[in-house]
Design an enzyme around this catalytic site. Sequence first.
Site, short mmCIF file in Angstrom:
data_model
loop_
_atom_site.label_atom_id
_atom_site.label_comp_id
_atom_site.label_asym_id
_atom_site.label_seq_id
_atom_site.Cartn_x
_atom_site.Cartn_y
_atom_site.Cartn_z
N LYS A 20 45.76 40.18 46.36
CA LYS A 20 44.73 41.07 45.83
C LYS A 20 44.27 42.06 46.91
O LYS A 20 44.56 41.87 48.09
CB LYS A 20 43.58 40.22 45.30
CG LYS A 20 43.96 39.33 44.11
CD LYS A 20 42.81 38.40 43.72
CE LYS A 20 43.14 37.55 42.50
NZ LYS A 20 42.01 36.62 42.16
N TYR A 60 44.51 40.51 33.22
CA TYR A 60 43.50 39.47 33.03
C TYR A 60 42.99 39.41 31.59
O TYR A 60 41.87 38.95 31.34
CB TYR A 60 42.34 39.68 34.00
CG TYR A 60 42.65 39.23 35.41
CD1 TYR A 60 42.98 37.90 35.68
CD2 TYR A 60 42.60 40.12 36.49
CE1 TYR A 60 43.26 37.47 36.97
CE2 TYR A 60 42.87 39.69 37.78
CZ TYR A 60 43.19 38.36 38.01
OH TYR A 60 43.46 37.93 39.29
N PHE A 68 32.25 37.65 34.11
CA PHE A 68 32.69 38.29 35.35
C PHE A 68 33.87 39.25 35.15
O PHE A 68 34.41 39.79 36.11
CB PHE A 68 33.05 37.22 36.41
CG PHE A 68 34.11 36.23 35.97
CD1 PHE A 68 35.46 36.53 36.05
CD2 PHE A 68 33.74 34.99 35.46
CE1 PHE A 68 36.43 35.62 35.66
CE2 PHE A 68 34.71 34.07 35.06
CZ PHE A 68 36.06 34.38 35.15
N ARG A 96 50.74 27.21 42.77
CA ARG A 96 49.29 27.04 42.55
C ARG A 96 48.72 26.06 43.58
O ARG A 96 47.58 26.22 44.02
CB ARG A 96 49.03 26.52 41.13
CG ARG A 96 49.39 27.51 40.02
CD ARG A 96 48.33 28.54 39.79
NE ARG A 96 47.09 27.98 39.29
CZ ARG A 96 46.08 28.71 38.82
NH1 ARG A 96 46.18 30.03 38.76
NH2 ARG A 96 44.99 28.14 38.41
N ARG A 113 43.72 29.60 49.88
CA ARG A 113 42.30 29.91 49.67
C ARG A 113 41.41 29.02 50.53
O ARG A 113 40.35 29.44 51.00
CB ARG A 113 41.94 29.79 48.19
CG ARG A 113 42.46 30.96 47.34
CD ARG A 113 42.27 30.69 45.87
NE ARG A 113 42.69 31.79 45.01
CZ ARG A 113 42.92 31.65 43.71
NH1 ARG A 113 42.80 30.47 43.11
NH2 ARG A 113 43.29 32.69 42.98
N ASN A 123 38.96 36.04 46.34
CA ASN A 123 39.81 34.89 46.68
C ASN A 123 41.27 35.26 46.98
O ASN A 123 42.16 34.42 46.91
CB ASN A 123 39.68 33.79 45.63
CG ASN A 123 40.13 34.23 44.25
OD1 ASN A 123 40.56 35.37 44.07
ND2 ASN A 123 40.06 33.34 43.28
N HIS A 126 46.55 35.88 43.64
CA HIS A 126 46.76 35.44 42.25
C HIS A 126 48.09 34.71 42.16
O HIS A 126 49.06 35.10 42.80
CB HIS A 126 46.80 36.65 41.30
CG HIS A 126 47.35 36.28 39.95
ND1 HIS A 126 46.56 35.73 38.97
CD2 HIS A 126 48.61 36.33 39.45
CE1 HIS A 126 47.33 35.47 37.91
NE2 HIS A 126 48.57 35.83 38.17
N GLU A 137 53.63 37.82 33.04
CA GLU A 137 53.16 38.63 34.18
C GLU A 137 54.32 39.31 34.90
O GLU A 137 54.18 40.47 35.33
CB GLU A 137 52.35 37.73 35.13
CG GLU A 137 51.02 37.31 34.50
CD GLU A 137 50.29 36.18 35.22
OE1 GLU A 137 49.24 35.74 34.71
OE2 GLU A 137 50.76 35.72 36.28
P1 IDP Z 1 42.90 31.69 39.12
O1 IDP Z 1 43.02 32.99 39.88
O2 IDP Z 1 42.73 30.53 40.06
O3 IDP Z 1 44.01 31.49 38.12
P2 IDP Z 1 41.18 32.29 36.83
O4 IDP Z 1 40.27 31.32 36.18
O5 IDP Z 1 42.43 32.69 36.11
O6 IDP Z 1 41.52 31.73 38.30
O7 IDP Z 1 40.32 33.59 37.16
C1 IDP Z 1 40.97 34.77 37.59
C2 IDP Z 1 40.19 35.35 38.75
O8 IDP Z 1 38.89 35.72 38.29
C3 IDP Z 1 39.92 34.40 39.91
O9 IDP Z 1 41.00 34.28 40.81
C4 IDP Z 1 38.71 35.04 40.55
O10 IDP Z 1 39.09 36.15 41.36
C5 IDP Z 1 37.96 35.56 39.33
N1 IDP Z 1 36.93 34.62 38.90
C6 IDP Z 1 37.10 33.44 38.26
N2 IDP Z 1 35.93 32.83 38.03
C7 IDP Z 1 34.98 33.64 38.54
C8 IDP Z 1 33.55 33.57 38.62
O11 IDP Z 1 32.92 32.61 38.18
N3 IDP Z 1 32.93 34.61 39.23
C9 IDP Z 1 33.59 35.68 39.73
N4 IDP Z 1 34.93 35.80 39.68
C10 IDP Z 1 35.62 34.78 39.10
MG MG Z 2 44.45 32.51 36.35
#
Ligand code: IDP
Ligand code: MG
Length: 162
Positions: A20, A60, A68, A96, A113, A123, A126, A137
């Site tokens: 990212k 997304y 968010f 993952r 992470r 974070n 992805h 994707e």
């Molecule tokens: P992942 O990246 O671990 O698959 P997902 O649940 O798919 O997690 O969420 C996608 C991205 O959205 C996360 O990597 C993070 O950057 C962001 N995200 C997820 N949950 C939150 C939150 O509670 N607050 C802000 N950003 C979030």
């Molecule tokens: Mg995800």
Amino acid sequence: KVPFTGLPGTNYERTFIAIKPDGTERRLVGEIIGRFEKKGFKLVGIKILHPTPEQAAKHYDDLKSKPFFDGLVKYFSSGAVVCMVWEGKDVVKTGRKLIGETNPALSVPGSIRGDLCIEVGRNIIHGSDSTQSANDEITLWFGETEVTNYESPLEKFIYERK
Ligand code: IDP
Ligand code: MG
């Protein structure tokens, strides 16, 4: 010929990994690629681009009802993203694990992470969460001719049997 999203019906998969904008800005590209490489996975597609908000929203799409979501789209489209396709046995699930939990605070040290970032909204990386989303994707971010196939003689040292 291997289909560009990976071999169906086997564990010899492909996954979509993206560094990212914060990861790219923080010069963590080499560090992250190194972790996947040293594990033994094979890089079969790579490019750097600055996503449009439309591309980020499409990527997304499954999270569009989340509070968010707008911030996430803004974050993902805020700068240069390194898009990659990695190949290997169980690479979706194991990728993952290399990445860690969504929230860096819950990610164990040793994971990307867990070692390299602090907040869920920054974070740095992805990774596809299933073989289905990996296929979606890879298809979203890469053209068929942008993902390559190559045999590596090294693979006999990585896999017992291929
Ligand atoms: P992942 O990246 O671990 O698959 P997902 O649940 O798919 O997690 O969420 C996608 C991205 O959205 C996360 O990597 C993070 O950057 C962001 N995200 C997820 N949950 C939150 C939150 O509670 N607050 C802000 N950003 C979030
Ligand atoms: Mg995800």
